[in-house]
Design an enzyme around this catalytic site. Structure first.
Site, PDB file in Angstrom:
ATOM      1  N   PHE A  19       0.815  -1.215   0.000  1.00  0.00           N
ATOM      2  CA  PHE A  19       0.000   0.000   0.000  1.00  0.00           C
ATOM      3  C   PHE A  19       0.852   1.270   0.000  1.00  0.00           C
ATOM      4  CE2 PHE A  19      -2.238  -3.325   2.497  1.00  0.00           C
ATOM      5  CZ  PHE A  19      -3.174  -3.677   1.519  1.00  0.00           C
ATOM      6  N   ARG A  20       2.070   1.135  -0.502  1.00  0.00           N
ATOM      7  CA  ARG A  20       3.009   2.258  -0.621  1.00  0.00           C
ATOM      8  C   ARG A  20       3.360   2.877   0.731  1.00  0.00           C
ATOM      9  NH1 ARG A  20       4.396   2.757  -5.393  1.00  0.00           N
ATOM     10  NH2 ARG A  20       5.479   4.749  -5.092  1.00  0.00           N
TER      11      ARG A  20
END
Length: 198
Positions: free
Chosen positions: A175-176
């Site tokens: 999810f970065r």
């Protein structure tokens, strides 16, 4: 991110290069993008092979007439960036570059393959080339000149050591929400580390 190695963060850089060497099929796990700027504030980026890493810095080698060498002679501040897509890691380094001693350059040059030593003599790196034939003629000239004898290091070929003042380690996360840890050198020569938002 795994627990940082004790002492200089350059030891961690070495460990990550070693990890990339063992865990990827990259031909050059020691390749890094080197960013320089000249005194006209014009930036330039190219890939270099970092050949040595120890507690004092990172060393790469080049022709002293190359664009990177000319830039460094005008502005010593540089940046190096390693990126290993296969293991989702990156290291970004800011520091100052300084030419290494003739003795250090001689030692490394002697370890290069014979053809690479001939190439160092033949290439007028970053200068205009009229044709491939011009380069091939220069290679042939130096092959004949040196014959089977020893090939000494040309005086126009050496190395630069980047002494870092800032090193950032980056690891990709879902999810970065990546892990980022930064090390900065203070005026007393001590490293301080802290985390960064992704």
């Amino acid at each position: 991110m795994e627990k940082p190695i004790e002492g200089s963060p350059l030891r961690q850089v070495n460990e990550w290069i070693k990890f990339a060497t063992e865990k990827t099929d990259l031909e050059y796990p020691n390749a890094a993008a080197l960013a320089t700027v000249n005194n006209q504030k014009v930036p330039s980026v190219r890939m270099v092979l970092v050949k040595q890493v120890d507690d004092s810095g990172l060393v790469f080698f080049t022709n002293l007439s190359s664009r990177k060498s000319r830039d460094i002679s005008e502005v010593a501040n540089v940046s190096l960036c390693f990126f290993w897509d296969q293991i989702k890691r990156q290291v970004n380094i800011n520091g100052q570059a300084e030419q290494i001693s003739d003795e250090e350059a001689d030692r490394y040059f002697a370890t290069r393959p014979r053809r690479s030593r001939i190439g160092a003599w033949a290439s007028k790196q970053s200068q205009r080339l009229t044709s491939r034939h011009e380069l091939e003629k220069r290679v042939a000239f130096f092959v004949t000149k040196f014959g089977l004898g020893e090939i000494s290091r040309p005086k126009f070929w050496s190395g630069f050591k980047v002494t870092p003042s800032r090193i950032e380690f980056w690891q990709e996360k879902p999810f970065r929400l990546h892990d980022r840890r930064c090390f900065e050198l203070d005026e007393d020569g001590c490293w301080h580390s802290f985390a960064l938002f992704p």
